[in-house]
Enzyme design. Structure first.
Site, short mmCIF file in Angstrom:
data_model
loop_
_atom_site.label_atom_id
_atom_site.label_comp_id
_atom_site.label_asym_id
_atom_site.label_seq_id
_atom_site.Cartn_x
_atom_site.Cartn_y
_atom_site.Cartn_z
N HIS A 159 103.39 26.56 7.91
CA HIS A 159 102.97 26.23 7.03
C HIS A 159 101.19 26.07 7.18
O HIS A 159 101.02 25.58 8.14
CB HIS A 159 103.29 24.78 6.54
CG HIS A 159 104.54 24.80 5.82
ND1 HIS A 159 105.14 23.78 5.05
CD2 HIS A 159 105.66 25.60 5.62
CE1 HIS A 159 106.37 23.83 4.48
NE2 HIS A 159 106.59 25.13 5.00
N LYS A 197 104.06 13.00 14.02
CA LYS A 197 103.88 13.09 15.44
C LYS A 197 104.52 12.66 16.45
O LYS A 197 104.48 13.10 17.54
CB LYS A 197 102.31 11.96 15.55
CG LYS A 197 101.09 12.62 14.92
CD LYS A 197 100.61 13.60 15.57
CE LYS A 197 99.60 14.36 15.11
NZ LYS A 197 100.05 15.62 14.42
N TYR A 222 96.45 16.52 12.03
CA TYR A 222 97.63 16.86 11.66
C TYR A 222 98.32 17.99 12.53
O TYR A 222 99.33 18.08 12.77
CB TYR A 222 97.70 17.16 10.07
CG TYR A 222 99.27 17.30 9.51
CD1 TYR A 222 99.62 16.10 8.83
CD2 TYR A 222 99.85 18.21 9.54
CE1 TYR A 222 101.10 16.34 8.28
CE2 TYR A 222 101.22 18.48 9.24
CZ TYR A 222 101.71 17.07 8.39
OH TYR A 222 102.84 17.25 7.96
#
Ligand SMILES: Cc1cc2nc3c(=O)[nH]c(=O)nc-3n(C[C@H](O)[C@H](O)[C@H](O)COP(=O)(O)OP(=O)(O)OC[C@H]3O[C@@H](n4cnc5c(N)ncnc54)[C@H](O)[C@@H]3O)c2cc1C
Length: 399
Positions: free
Chosen positions: A72, A302, A390
């Site tokens: 992604h 995470k 991220y």
């Protein structure tokens, strides 16, 4: 039984540590209290940072991930009925993430470990860790007492690593006098579903809505994973399939012709949100890694990645110690990991509080929240900050 590294817990942290040590020629034994099928079916995370992907490739556990995982290049933030794409490669100098379910990663690691004859005992419950102080009796050699096949047994080790998650026992080997726990709870949980329907989007959608947070995620080309913010104490049985789809429709609503596809829901569960860290992550010859040492709310994706980065650092330190006799890297393990852990704690807290609706939230707070989201959408600096966190915490060593 005797080994160099006794690993408690056969989740992602314990299994990957065993693989990394095996590659470096350091022997270990993994004790896992559940059976194999339970461990392989436990539904949890699914977003892998580049560092996690690299570690799986480096230890030969990436064949299926490289075939079936979905790379992604961004996520969508959705609020005020508008979508705002965060383009990872553009903002981070080429980084992206891999969507590959934790269940599949665990299956791959278990298969490799067993194929190599690596000791991995299922239904082996660690009961206590003894003799952890350096220089204590038996030359400072720690022991794990565990139950297996109806009998109590002992595993003697040079070091013990607690990879036994939040509810594990390894942490109790760190005396209360030297341990500090830090915690924050949140006034909401996630209701997560798995549905037999191709994802309605190519990338994850993080939706802020006055009705509460929603996340559209996926596990494969044919299975969607969706979440709704719900009050703490929610019973999944109170949410019919129809009610879930209607609420997802309302919270994910966007101007334009996007449509949420519905399918058969085959799993429902509720996960509370928690931020928690224990310090230090090492005492004597006991080391803590992954959820045994820290928990993050899943909004920042995470938890799994932190568990992986801990064991990369630890595998390197243990290998260095075995090869050179130097404890330098073992001595810095806790500090090295905690720097990354606290960054992830902050990012996860930020994502959680920016996107969820606190039941006590004032109209003023709601306006601030929206202003923050607009800032991320409008400013390259603000969206870069999100993208860097991220895709993998920048500027910190992972191994
Ligand atoms: C319900 C849920 C949903 C989650 N969703 C996400 C998500 O969407 N994204 C994300 O990034 N993270 C998510 N997480 C977090 C992520 O799954 C964890 O951070 C990750 O599993 C940590 O791996 P670990 O190996 O440290 O711990 P765990 O996966 O908890 O593994 C610990 C292992 O130790 C075993 N064990 C425990 N006690 C003993 C004992 N006494 N003796 C022997 N074995 C023992 C357990 O059975 C388990 O197999 C979620 C967590 C939960 C609980």
């Amino acid at each position: 039984m005797r080994t160099t590294v006794g690993i408690i817990g056969g989740g992602p942290a314990g299994l990957l540590l065993a693989r990394l040590l095996h590659r470096a020629g350091v022997d270990s034994v993994v004790l896992e209290n559940r059976d194999r099928s339970y461990v392989e079916q436990r539904q949890r995370a699914g977003v892998l940072e580049q560092g996690t992907v690299d570690a799986l490739r480096a230890c030969g556990a990436s064949e299926r991930m490289d075939r079936e995982g979905m790379e992604h290049h961004g996520i969508e933030l959705r609020f005020d009925r508008q979508g705002h794409r965060i383009d990872f490669p553009q903002l981070t100098g080429g980084r992206s993430v891999m969507v590959y379910a934790q269940t599949e990663m665990v299956k791959d690691l278990i298969a490799l470990q067993l194929a190599d004859g690596g000791p991995l005992l299922f239904e082996a419950e660690a009961l206590s860790v003894e003799n952890v102080e350096e220089g204590s009796g038996d030359g400072g050699r720690p022991r794990i007492r565990f139950s297996h096949e109806g009998r109590e047994k002992t595993l003697e080790c040079d070091v013990v690593v607690g990879c036994d998650g939040f509810h594990g026992i390894a942490r109790t080997a760190v005396p209360a006098a030297v341990r500090r726990d830090f915690e924050r709870t949140y006034p909401y949980s996630w209701l997560g579903i798995l549905a037999d329907v191709p994802p309605s989007c190519e990338e994850l959608i993080y939706a802020h809505s006055p009705r509460g947070f929603a996340l559209h995620s996926m596990r494969s080309e044919t299975v969607s994973r969706l979440y709704l913010q719900v009050p703490n104490g929610t019973d999944p049985a109170d949410w019919s399939d129809e009610r879930i789809w209607e609420e997802l429709d309302a919270r994910l609503a966007v101007d334009g012709d996007w449509k949420l596809e519905r399918g058969q829901i085959f799993a429902k569960s509720v996960t509370p949100m928690r931020s928690w860290v224990t310090e230090p992550m090492r005492h004597g010859r006991v080391f803590l890694a992954g959820d045994a040492a820290h928990i993050v709310p899943p909004t920042g994706a995470k938890g799994l990645n932190l568990a992986v980065s801990d064991v990369i650092v630890l595998a390197r330190a243990l290998t260095h110690w075995q090869q050179t006799g130097s404890r330098e890297l073992l001595d810095s393990y806790s500090d090295t990991c905690l720097r990354r852990v606290w960054r992830a704690e902050h990012f996860s807290y930020f994502m959680t509080t920016a996107l969820h609706t606190d039941p006590e939230q004032s109209p003023f707070d709601s306006r601030l929240q929206l202003s923050q989201l607009h800032r991320i959408a409008d400013s390259r600096a603000a969206s870069t900050e999100l993208a860097e966190n991220y895709t993998g915490i920048p500027g910190l060593p992972i191994g």
